[in-house]
Design an enzyme around this catalytic site. Structure first.
Site, PDB file in Angstrom:
ATOM      1  N   GLU B 288       0.825  -1.204   0.000  1.00  0.00           N
ATOM      2  CA  GLU B 288       0.000   0.000   0.000  1.00  0.00           C
ATOM      3  C   GLU B 288       0.865   1.263   0.000  1.00  0.00           C
ATOM      4  O   GLU B 288       0.515   2.266  -0.617  1.00  0.00           O
ATOM      5  CB  GLU B 288      -0.952  -0.016   1.208  1.00  0.00           C
ATOM      6  CG  GLU B 288      -2.181   0.832   1.007  1.00  0.00           C
ATOM      7  CD  GLU B 288      -3.343   0.405   1.904  1.00  0.00           C
ATOM      8  OE1 GLU B 288      -4.048  -0.561   1.549  1.00  0.00           O
ATOM      9  OE2 GLU B 288      -3.524   0.999   2.978  1.00  0.00           O
ATOM     10  N   GLU B 291       1.919   1.890  -3.410  1.00  0.00           N
ATOM     11  CA  GLU B 291       0.801   2.422  -4.192  1.00  0.00           C
ATOM     12  C   GLU B 291       0.612   3.907  -3.899  1.00  0.00           C
ATOM     13  O   GLU B 291       0.428   4.719  -4.805  1.00  0.00           O
ATOM     14  CB  GLU B 291      -0.482   1.641  -3.860  1.00  0.00           C
ATOM     15  CG  GLU B 291      -1.622   1.959  -4.800  1.00  0.00           C
ATOM     16  CD  GLU B 291      -2.891   1.176  -4.472  1.00  0.00           C
ATOM     17  OE1 GLU B 291      -2.900   0.404  -3.485  1.00  0.00           O
ATOM     18  OE2 GLU B 291      -3.878   1.352  -5.195  1.00  0.00           O
ATOM     19  N   CYS B 308      -8.570  -2.516   3.713  1.00  0.00           N
ATOM     20  CA  CYS B 308      -8.510  -3.745   4.530  1.00  0.00           C
ATOM     21  C   CYS B 308      -9.845  -4.150   5.128  1.00  0.00           C
ATOM     22  O   CYS B 308     -10.010  -5.268   5.567  1.00  0.00           O
ATOM     23  CB  CYS B 308      -7.539  -3.619   5.694  1.00  0.00           C
ATOM     24  SG  CYS B 308      -6.337  -2.379   5.513  1.00  0.00           S
ATOM     25  N   SER B 328      -7.476   1.678  -2.622  1.00  0.00           N
ATOM     26  CA  SER B 328      -6.255   0.913  -2.858  1.00  0.00           C
ATOM     27  C   SER B 328      -6.609  -0.437  -3.451  1.00  0.00           C
ATOM     28  O   SER B 328      -7.597  -1.065  -3.067  1.00  0.00           O
ATOM     29  CB  SER B 328      -5.522   0.717  -1.526  1.00  0.00           C
ATOM     30  OG  SER B 328      -4.592  -0.332  -1.650  1.00  0.00           O
ATOM     31  N   LYS B 367     -15.909 -10.302   6.921  1.00  0.00           N
ATOM     32  CA  LYS B 367     -14.855 -11.174   6.382  1.00  0.00           C
ATOM     33  C   LYS B 367     -15.438 -12.490   5.886  1.00  0.00           C
ATOM     34  O   LYS B 367     -14.890 -13.120   4.987  1.00  0.00           O
ATOM     35  CB  LYS B 367     -13.807 -11.472   7.461  1.00  0.00           C
ATOM     36  CG  LYS B 367     -12.948 -10.272   7.838  1.00  0.00           C
ATOM     37  CD  LYS B 367     -11.782 -10.069   6.896  1.00  0.00           C
ATOM     38  CE  LYS B 367     -11.017  -8.800   7.241  1.00  0.00           C
ATOM     39  NZ  LYS B 367     -10.188  -8.339   6.122  1.00  0.00           N
ATOM     40  N   GLU B 370     -16.350 -11.596   2.546  1.00  0.00           N
ATOM     41  CA  GLU B 370     -15.174 -11.280   1.722  1.00  0.00           C
ATOM     42  C   GLU B 370     -14.534 -12.545   1.139  1.00  0.00           C
ATOM     43  O   GLU B 370     -14.167 -12.605  -0.029  1.00  0.00           O
ATOM     44  CB  GLU B 370     -14.142 -10.511   2.551  1.00  0.00           C
ATOM     45  CG  GLU B 370     -12.942 -10.043   1.742  1.00  0.00           C
ATOM     46  CD  GLU B 370     -11.843  -9.422   2.607  1.00  0.00           C
ATOM     47  OE1 GLU B 370     -11.621  -9.901   3.746  1.00  0.00           O
ATOM     48  OE2 GLU B 370     -11.208  -8.458   2.160  1.00  0.00           O
ATOM     49  N   GLU B 375     -13.751 -13.096  -6.876  1.00  0.00           N
ATOM     50  CA  GLU B 375     -12.397 -12.736  -7.316  1.00  0.00           C
ATOM     51  C   GLU B 375     -11.327 -13.187  -6.321  1.00  0.00           C
ATOM     52  O   GLU B 375     -10.136 -13.070  -6.615  1.00  0.00           O
ATOM     53  CB  GLU B 375     -12.303 -11.224  -7.577  1.00  0.00           C
ATOM     54  CG  GLU B 375     -12.529 -10.323  -6.378  1.00  0.00           C
ATOM     55  CD  GLU B 375     -13.987  -9.935  -6.161  1.00  0.00           C
ATOM     56  OE1 GLU B 375     -14.880 -10.694  -6.613  1.00  0.00           O
ATOM     57  OE2 GLU B 375     -14.240  -8.907  -5.516  1.00  0.00           O
ATOM     58  N   CYS B 512     -11.179  -2.641  14.037  1.00  0.00           N
ATOM     59  CA  CYS B 512     -11.458  -4.077  14.193  1.00  0.00           C
ATOM     60  C   CYS B 512     -11.691  -4.489  15.642  1.00  0.00           C
ATOM     61  O   CYS B 512     -12.401  -5.455  15.905  1.00  0.00           O
ATOM     62  CB  CYS B 512     -10.323  -4.903  13.609  1.00  0.00           C
ATOM     63  SG  CYS B 512      -9.973  -4.471  11.907  1.00  0.00           S
TER      64      CYS B 512
END
Lengths: 166, 581, 434
Positions: B288, B291, B308, B328, B367, B370, B375, B512
């Site tokens: 990151e 980036e 994230c 990102s 999650k 996710e 993908e 989190c």
């Protein structure tokens, strides 16, 4: 999603929103106008979604409004919604008998819509016409001191009115 | 406003059950009673949310008032004589509880919240054995069609806490009150499934639900099954925020650091390897930072938004897809881990990828979704097989009969065992930003960063900002936690009024540590404790900068640089879709 | 002496409702003209002297309410007229809206002047769509004639009235629910504090008064508080529009001075004219469904706030539903409870679940399946709701039940043994009626 919007196109809904003013406090009047314009006395999810987008509201808030207020329906109803008052003054004036007259005359139960999509029968709370109870409200009109003849006549009038329009 | 400020300094003296107490004006009866040592039962009330005063259980007598008053929202007034436990009050509360229970399933044994249910606890306190009222069972369909959250509205007590978090705090607007009277309840728009709504699966609704109406999708059975399958090599990764919350499930104080015991427990449960998501958190920072520097240099799309938090990704995909170019492309640490586990680790351990079963222990319900995204299969397989929440892990530990407190301290396994303090603080709002700044600074400035603590981006404030001097270039950064706060920044970007270069966003308030998969019942104060512990771990770490993690460097040297660039990129990066609601 | 006193209702049916000219011809807008020459405090003092009490149902002293809002120095302030007349048996506000809307506009405008407000809202229930149109027309006419809008009557004072619609929810008669609804939200009541005077419409200080309350204001300003008070009793100033319905010979709306007795109202030929048929009056329901039931021994109570309250009765909305001996109290209360079940917003436990259980118990009684324990449970719920419910709806939902349990106990007990004195229960065939 194929079932919707035979009644209203997006331009029509947007026009209603524009006329009433695209601000949050106009939500009720916008939805009532859409419902009336639908000809089937209901608000479809897609129309509600356009309203939500234009007013900057989550759809869930529009849905709360649609399910909270008694005048809204999210399911198609008849062209005319016959609302029989069953609050105490009309109850005492034998509204139950009036219910029977309408259900017999139309051949449907309370809450149902006639096969020709012309009439829906439902209950309403007091409409403020207790001096002429028992009453039925159809759109903006209230009919009181109902008898079997009057009931038949009312239905006839609306049937004829509808066929004239067609 | 001025008026409120004025009354704030004023003190009010009242008596509660005969005890005199002086509190600041504006204090609620509930709060004042608590300070005087009297507990008043509540159900709809949550200390971090606006009072709704709808369950009516916190009623008390206030002398001179005809009606009982709700303690949760009524401020004390000078001279109030309050009685919190008169016969009349107890009778009223008991009747109200009976009324609630008459509209609630009676099968506590079948409920995931059995013995951890606020209603059950109250029913027990008030010794409700027989209900004099007619108990009517509802038969509403259970919604369990998405990978993350299960809704069972039969159990809903209509407290409205979930609506408050979804509408006001998160501003997701997926669920709301609907209907009236007997039909009144919580619903999505037009009763659609969560998957079709604006729901981000952040799970904040789950964490505040007092009963079993909202819960995560229980995936423990799938994990047990994998563990019992001798064909499979089952590895597990644990997210940073789990280690400072898991202890609460075993009666420990909020913020207890349980890393060693947690690892020991996982080994005893039968996981072949116990890895640390922190490892890929360090990797995320490397990717990151690159980036960010590239976008700064090439005048790319700025601000750069972190990626994230999967609840946050769902939010921007569904609500602000036009801004996706700012996000990102880095996968979240959990997904980088999954991709590496079934490639790099598979090679290294000489185990075919199809035999590797990756489990994640996450503080998060999003999650779960996710890992099922189509993908997220860059290894050729579903990179992460199952995600369990902190609560589900606790459940497994309890089921296996482990005495958590008595477990020894164990350590993470190689090759994904080494990590830095920078990775640990990923679990706190501002942590990703701080970790990135430590690395970006040294990369750009080419010198050692003396003070590693970027305190401006720490803490539970909704939006935090800072300006960092990177070798003469002033970089403006911001941190938002909670989607409602994220929305404020997104609106700024949309309006072209955003001055920031880099923004960290976490879907859950607090980051989190306050995730939707964390132990129930945590208040803001508890979350603060979890936060402190993460920073304590960071402080004590030998390595505190992601780029100093040599194990990560090794992954680049041994693996990523040897594979095709395009493949390496695919393993660590992803793309997003317009899922406008 | 006539027991009718057409102080506010004189124009009903006499003028074209939306005609400013005709309204002025009957003395209209003299109150506003006078008010604009008075100070706001002078006007409030007249309202206080008049001892006007809120005509929506709660009966809160209007002068005190106005003073509280006046003392709040935070602007803008909003004026809201509650025209969500939904109490079954109440249909008097409707008459103001459709037969003399300019009087309400004048009252709201005086309030606007008192509070230095620029915007007034009237929330008219969705069922009164026809009346909404009349009212809007009256507003437009008033603006055209310079009695509303910019620089009213050439003064610095500008004031607008917005006609807003409800969409079918009795609970919106509760003022905080009404304000939510005005904001386009769901009409569930707000958590209090803060109070509406401080944090009302769009979070601004707000006055909410009923249609009839506003209709009183021009008269009070015009004739003065003292004169107005003299029409009623010492504590209940002026007149009241009452609505008679049920088993009564002459149903309708009547304007009466406070102080005549319930017997006068129900039996006087000029008023109710006694029961409609041959059956005797059994009881009467005052002030709407949320009000108490009255019984024969209370008939000589003067109709005013204080005297009724002493007898456990109340003015409420002004509704009086008369029930004769053909009515079974259990059957009647079932209807009342169904109403509250339909209209409860559902958010608080006692109202949502309590009314449901009251209905279950009444049904058991009507089917002859109830026991003594059920009767006790009914009593318990009727004690619980008023003390614990979130808002006025839930607090009042069991009022009729409580008064009937107390005064017609024997009829409840008769049902325990399968006997319905009115002959309504146990004979009914199971029908599809809900």
């Amino acid at each position: 999603m194929k079932d919707f919007m035979n009644e209203l196109r997006k331009e029509q809904v947007l026009k209603i929103i524009k006329e009433k003013g695209a601000t949050k406090e106009n939500l009720l009047t916008i939805l009532l106008t859409i419902q009336e314009a639908s000809g089937r006395n209901y608000v479809h999810r897609e129309w509600a979604k356009w309203v939500a987008e234009e007013l900057g509201l989550p759809l869930s808030k529009v849905y709360d409004v649609l399910t909270f207020y008694a005048m809204f329906s999210t399911k198609p109803r008849g062209k005319y919604v016959l609302e029989i008052c069953h609050s105490a003054p009309c109850h005492v004036a034998k509204s139950a008998a009036v219910v029977q007259m309408f259900t017999e005359e139309l051949g449907i139960k309370m809450g149902e819509t006639t096969a020709d999509n012309l009439f829906t029968l439902q209950y309403t709370s007091c409409v403020g016409a207790c001096d002429i109870g028992p009453v039925v409200k159809i759109g903006e009109k209230v009919y009181g001191n109902l008898t079997r003849d009057k009931v038949a006549q009312i239905i006839q009038t609306y049937r004829e009115g509808a066929s004239c329009l067609n | 406003m001025q008026k409120m400020a004025k009354t704030k300094n004023k003190l009010v003296t009242v008596t509660i059950n005969g005890e005199q107490i002086t509190v600041p004006a504006g204090t609620t009866i509930l709060e004042a009673a608590k300070q005087a040592g009297f507990k008043i039962p509540t159900l709809c009330h949550h200390p971090d949310l606006k009072p709704r005063a709808t369950c009516r259980l916190c009623l008390v007598e206030v002398k001179g008032q005809r009606r009982l008053q709700t303690a949760c929202n009524t401020p004390v007034r000078e001279g109030n004589e309050i009685i919190t436990n008169s016969a009349e009050v107890r009778e009223a509360r008991k009747t109200i509880l009976e009324l609630i229970l008459a509209d609630h399933p009676q099968d506590c044994l079948k409920c995931s919240r059995n013995q951890n249910c606020e209603l059950q606890k109250l029913a027990d306190e008030y010794q409700i054995r027989e209900n004099p009222f007619v108990v009517s069972a509802k038969n509403l369909p259970l919604e369990d069609s998405n990978p993350a959250i299960v809704r069972d509205m039969n159990k809903c007590v209509k407290c409205g806490r979930c609506v408050e978090v979804c509408q006001e705090i998160q501003q997701v607007g997926a669920i709301n009150t609907a209907n009236r009277s007997l039909a009144y309840g919580i619903s999505t728009a037009f009763e659609e499934e969560l998957a079709d709504s604006t729901c981000t699966y952040c799970g904040q609704c789950v964490t505040v639900c007092p009963v079993g109406a909202l819960k995560e999708k229980d995936d423990t059975a799938r994990v047990w099954q994998a563990l019992n399958n001798p064909e499979l090599h089952v590895v597990v990764q644990t997210a940073p925020a789990v280690r400072v919350a898991l202890g609460e499930e075993f009666g420990q104080k909020p913020g207890s650091i349980t890393t060693g015991k947690m690892i020991a427990a996982l080994k005893r449960l039968g996981f072949a390897k116990v890895f640390d998501t922190n490892f890929t958190a360090d990797l995320t920072i490397i990717e990151e930072s690159r980036e960010l520097l590239k976008r700064l240099k090439d005048k790319g799309d700025l601000p750069l938004l972190t990626s994230c938090s999967p609840g946050w990704i769902n939010f921007i995909e569904k609500m602000y897809p036009e801004l996706l170019k700012h996000v990102s492309t880095c996968k979240s640490p959990q997904q980088m881990f999954g991709a590496l586990a079934k490639t790099y680790y598979a090679d290294k351990a000489q185990i075919p990828a199809e035999k590797i079963f990756v489990v994640s222990i996450m503080p998060c319900t999003a999650k779960k979704y996710e890992c099922t995204r189509p993908e997220m299969k860059s290894s050729g397989y579903q990179d992460v097989d199952v995600v369990l929440t902190t609560r589900e892990l606790a459940q497994m530990i309890k089921q296996s009969g482990l005495d958590f407190a008595a477990l020894p301290e164990a350590e993470y396994d190689e090759p994904f065992g080494v990590s830095t303090g920078a990775a640990t603080i990923f679990g706190a709002t501002g942590g990703v930003m701080e970790a990135a700044l430590r690395t970006v600074y040294e990369t750009v400035a080419g010198k050692t960063l003396e003070d590693l603590d970027f305190k401006m981006v720490r803490g539970l404030d909704g939006i935090k900002e800072a300006t960092v001097d990177l070798a003469g270039k002033k970089v403006k950064v911001a941190v938002a936690n909670g989607l409602g706060n994220a929305k404020i920044l997104l609106e700024m970007i949309k309006a072209g009024k955003c001055k920031y270069h880099f923004i960290e966003i976490m879907a859950c308030p607090g980051g989190c540590i306050g995730g939707g998969g964390q132990p129930f019942g945590a208040t803001k104060a508890d979350k603060e404790k979890r936060l402190e512990s993460l920073y304590a771990i960071d402080k004590k770490s030998k390595l505190r900068k992601s780029h100093e993690n040599l194990a990560v460097t090794q992954v680049y040297d041994d693996f990523l640089r040897k594979t095709l660039d395009i493949y390496a990129h695919e393993l660590l990066h992803t793309y997003y879709s317009d899922r406008k609601h | 002496m006539s027991k009718l006193m057409p102080l506010l209702s004189a124009n009903f049916g006499q003028i074209t409702p939306t005609s400013v000219e005709e309204y002025i011809g009957t003395g209209g807008f003299t109150g506003l003209r006078k008010a604009l020459k008075m100070t706001p405090q002078e006007i409030i003092d007249e309202v206080k002297t008049a001892k006007l009490r809120g005509r929506g149902g709660a009966g809160y002293p209007t002068g005190a309410k106005w003073q509280q809002l006046y003392d709040i120095k935070h602007f803008p302030k909003y004026i809201v007229c509650n025209a969500d007349e939904g109490e079954p048996g109440t249909f008097k506000d409707k008459l103001f809206l459709e037969k003399d809307p300019l009087r309400v506009i004048e009252g709201m405008t005086i309030a606007g002047y008192v509070f230095n407000a620029q915007e007034g809202y009237i929330y008219i229930r969705g069922e009164y769509a026809a009346q909404q149109k009349v009212f809007q027309e009256a507003v437009d006419q008033a603006v055209a004639a310079g009695y509303l809008g910019e620089n009213i009557l050439g003064t610095e004072f500008s004031y607008h009235i917005h006609v807003m619609t409800g969409a079918g929810a009795y609970i919106c008669g509760e003022n905080s629910a009404l304000l939510n609804s005005l904001e386009g939200k769901v009409g569930r009541p707000r958590v209090k504090p803060p109070h509406l005077a401080e944090v009302g419409l769009f979070e601004q200080p707000t006055l909410v008064n009923n249609v009839e309350s506003f209709a009183n204001i021009p008269t009070i300003v015009q004739i003065g508080g003292e004169k107005y008070l003299s029409y009623g009793t010492a504590e209940s100033g002026g007149t009241k529009l009452i609505c008679l319905s049920g088993n009564i010979a002459n149903p309708g709306v009547y304007e009466i001075p406070f102080g005549i007795t319930l017997r006068d109202i129900i039996f006087d030929e000029e008023l109710g004219g006694g029961p409609a048929g041959s059956k005797k009056v059994k009881f009467y329901h005052l002030g709407g469904q949320s009000g108490p039931c009255g019984f024969l021994p209370q008939l000589d109570t003067p109709y005013c706030y204080q005297a009724l309250r002493e007898k456990g009765l109340s003015v409420g909305s002004g509704a009086i539903v008369v029930l004769d001996e053909s009515v079974c109290v259990i059957d009647y209360l079932l209807t009342v409870t169904q109403f509250f079940i339909h209209e409860s917003c559902g958010k608080c436990t006692p109202c949502r679940e309590g009314n449901k259980q009251i209905h279950v118990l009444l049904e058991k009684l009507s089917q002859g399946k109830a026991t003594k324990a059920d009767l006790q449970l009914l009593q318990r719920l009727s004690n619980l709701l008023p003390k614990t419910s979130f808002c006025g709806l839930g607090q009042a939902a069991a009022t009729a039940l409580s008064t009937c349990l107390k005064n017609l106990r024997s009829e409840f007990e008769a049902h325990l043994t399968g006997n319905c004195p009115a002959g309504v229960c146990f004979t009914k065939q199971e029908s599809g009626e809900q």
